[in-house]
Design a protein around this motif. Structure first.
Motif, PDB file in Angstrom:
ATOM      1  N   LEU A  18       0.759  -1.128   0.147  1.00 53.98           N
ATOM      2  CA  LEU A  18       0.185  -0.086   0.202  1.00 53.98           C
ATOM      3  C   LEU A  18       0.830   1.297  -0.024  1.00 53.98           C
ATOM      4  CD1 LEU A  18      -2.855  -0.934   2.621  1.00 53.98           C
ATOM      5  CD2 LEU A  18      -2.878  -1.063  -0.006  1.00 53.98           C
ATOM      6  N   ILE A  19       0.495   2.094  -0.785  1.00 51.06           N
ATOM      7  CA  ILE A  19       1.259   3.516  -0.987  1.00 51.06           C
ATOM      8  C   ILE A  19       0.456   4.497  -0.224  1.00 51.06           C
ATOM      9  CG2 ILE A  19       2.127   5.259  -2.478  1.00 51.06           C
ATOM     10  CD1 ILE A  19       2.734   2.633  -4.066  1.00 51.06           C
ATOM     11  N   PHE A  20       0.472   5.419   0.601  1.00 52.05           N
ATOM     12  CA  PHE A  20      -0.144   6.349   1.447  1.00 52.05           C
ATOM     13  C   PHE A  20       0.541   7.867   0.785  1.00 52.05           C
ATOM     14  CE2 PHE A  20      -0.335   2.922   4.238  1.00 52.05           C
ATOM     15  CZ  PHE A  20      -1.591   2.719   4.655  1.00 52.05           C
ATOM     16  N   GLU A  21      -0.585   8.593   0.528  1.00 51.12           N
ATOM     17  CA  GLU A  21       0.017  10.129   0.098  1.00 51.12           C
ATOM     18  C   GLU A  21      -1.240  11.145   0.720  1.00 51.12           C
ATOM     19  OE1 GLU A  21       2.314  12.615  -0.960  1.00 51.12           O
ATOM     20  OE2 GLU A  21       2.879  10.552  -1.470  1.00 51.12           O
ATOM     21  N   TRP A  22      -0.445  11.775   1.671  1.00 46.93           N
ATOM     22  CA  TRP A  22      -1.288  13.000   2.348  1.00 46.93           C
ATOM     23  C   TRP A  22      -1.076  14.421   1.548  1.00 46.93           C
ATOM     24  CZ3 TRP A  22      -4.806  11.898   6.325  1.00 46.93           C
ATOM     25  CH2 TRP A  22      -4.769  10.828   6.887  1.00 46.93           C
ATOM     26  N   LYS A  23      -2.092  14.889   1.300  1.00 45.03           N
ATOM     27  CA  LYS A  23      -2.073  16.239   0.473  1.00 45.03           C
ATOM     28  C   LYS A  23      -2.864  17.249   1.459  1.00 45.03           C
ATOM     29  CE  LYS A  23      -3.100  18.267  -4.045  1.00 45.03           C
ATOM     30  NZ  LYS A  23      -3.816  17.851  -5.224  1.00 45.03           N
ATOM     31  N   GLN A  24      -2.471  18.261   1.573  1.00 42.79           N
ATOM     32  CA  GLN A  24      -3.139  19.540   1.990  1.00 42.79           C
ATOM     33  C   GLN A  24      -3.970  20.250   1.021  1.00 42.79           C
ATOM     34  OE1 GLN A  24      -1.149  22.348   4.579  1.00 42.79           O
ATOM     35  NE2 GLN A  24      -2.959  23.505   5.155  1.00 42.79           N
ATOM     36  N   PHE A  70      -7.549  18.238   4.323  1.00 41.69           N
ATOM     37  CA  PHE A  70      -6.539  17.359   3.873  1.00 41.69           C
ATOM     38  C   PHE A  70      -7.131  15.963   3.121  1.00 41.69           C
ATOM     39  CE2 PHE A  70      -4.381  19.244   7.343  1.00 41.69           C
ATOM     40  CZ  PHE A  70      -3.163  19.330   6.964  1.00 41.69           C
ATOM     41  N   GLU A  71      -6.384  15.510   1.822  1.00 41.06           N
ATOM     42  CA  GLU A  71      -6.946  14.435   1.203  1.00 41.06           C
ATOM     43  C   GLU A  71      -5.993  13.426   1.560  1.00 41.06           C
ATOM     44  OE1 GLU A  71      -8.469  14.046  -3.041  1.00 41.06           O
ATOM     45  OE2 GLU A  71      -6.296  14.052  -3.142  1.00 41.06           O
ATOM     46  N   ILE A  72      -6.388  12.016   1.447  1.00 36.60           N
ATOM     47  CA  ILE A  72      -5.343  10.987   1.702  1.00 36.60           C
ATOM     48  C   ILE A  72      -5.888  10.094   0.562  1.00 36.60           C
ATOM     49  CG2 ILE A  72      -6.817   9.728   3.571  1.00 36.60           C
ATOM     50  CD1 ILE A  72      -4.166   8.156   4.166  1.00 36.60           C
ATOM     51  N   THR A  73      -4.630   9.466  -0.025  1.00 36.77           N
ATOM     52  CA  THR A  73      -4.816   8.735  -1.104  1.00 36.77           C
ATOM     53  C   THR A  73      -4.328   7.393  -0.734  1.00 36.77           C
ATOM     54  OG1 THR A  73      -4.838  10.454  -2.793  1.00 36.77           O
ATOM     55  CG2 THR A  73      -4.662   8.180  -3.704  1.00 36.77           C
ATOM     56  N   LEU A  74      -4.960   6.409  -1.002  1.00 30.03           N
ATOM     57  CA  LEU A  74      -4.322   4.919  -0.603  1.00 30.03           C
ATOM     58  C   LEU A  74      -4.301   4.198  -1.949  1.00 30.03           C
ATOM     59  CD1 LEU A  74      -3.457   2.707   1.720  1.00 30.03           C
ATOM     60  CD2 LEU A  74      -5.864   2.270   2.035  1.00 30.03           C
ATOM     61  N   THR A  75      -3.242   3.900  -2.296  1.00 29.79           N
ATOM     62  CA  THR A  75      -3.095   3.088  -3.384  1.00 29.79           C
ATOM     63  C   THR A  75      -2.439   1.622  -3.332  1.00 29.79           C
ATOM     64  OG1 THR A  75      -2.484   4.983  -4.781  1.00 29.79           O
ATOM     65  CG2 THR A  75      -2.091   3.087  -5.912  1.00 29.79           C
ATOM     66  N   ASP A  76      -3.055   0.666  -3.982  1.00 36.04           N
ATOM     67  CA  ASP A  76      -2.645  -0.655  -3.719  1.00 36.04           C
ATOM     68  C   ASP A  76      -1.521  -1.126  -4.975  1.00 36.04           C
ATOM     69  OD1 ASP A  76      -3.829  -1.454  -6.274  1.00 36.04           O
ATOM     70  OD2 ASP A  76      -5.290  -2.734  -5.147  1.00 36.04           O
ATOM     71  N   GLY A  77      -0.946  -2.312  -4.875  1.00 41.81           N
ATOM     72  CA  GLY A  77      -0.068  -2.764  -5.903  1.00 41.81           C
ATOM     73  C   GLY A  77      -0.463  -2.797  -7.508  1.00 41.81           C
ATOM     74  N   TYR A  78      -1.819  -2.782  -7.662  1.00 43.50           N
ATOM     75  CA  TYR A  78      -2.414  -2.770  -8.885  1.00 43.50           C
ATOM     76  C   TYR A  78      -2.677  -1.253  -9.521  1.00 43.50           C
ATOM     77  CZ  TYR A  78      -2.987  -7.977  -8.655  1.00 43.50           C
ATOM     78  OH  TYR A  78      -2.923  -9.132  -8.386  1.00 43.50           O
TER      79      TYR A  78
END
Length: 108
Positions: free
Chosen positions: A37-43, A71-79
């Motif tokens: 999982l890849i997390f990315e927080w963005k204000q 804030f926005e959080i984006t969670l991305t998986d391996g696909y």
């Protein structure tokens, strides 16, 4: 085919005029159990703050003065499947009661 990653975010302690705010997406997971999982927080809005330890961490914190922060959080998986969530934090002005002045007049 990848299932959608799930994103649970627990937030907020009691806020005053200067508060540490914590976002925790550490309970997020991918049902496939093998995808990284890849997390990315963005204000998105509010007075610019610095996210610690970094915007790619599942758990972040920042120091906030009075105002609104979005804030926005984006969670991305391996696909490459992603899911997003938005959190808004309102930090209120600290209440300030008037001081109590007691004055005595003495006569002898």
């Amino acid at each position: 085919v990848s299932g959608l990653p799930s994103c649970f975010i627990l937030t907020l302690k009691i806020l005053s005029s200067s508060s540490a705010v914590f976002f925790d997406a550490g309970g997020s997971y991918d049902p496939n159990k093998v995808d990284k999982l890849i997390f990315e927080w963005k204000q998105i809005s509010g007075k610019t703050v610095y996210l610690e330890p970094n915007p790619s961490s599942p758990r972040v914190a920042f120091n906030a003065g009075p105002g609104e922060y979005k804030f926005e959080i984006t969670l991305t998986d391996g696909y490459g499947t992603l899911i997003k969530d938005i959190k808004i934090v309102h930090v209120l002005e600290e209440s300030n009661d008037l001081p109590v002045l007691e004055t005595r007049v003495l006569a002898k």
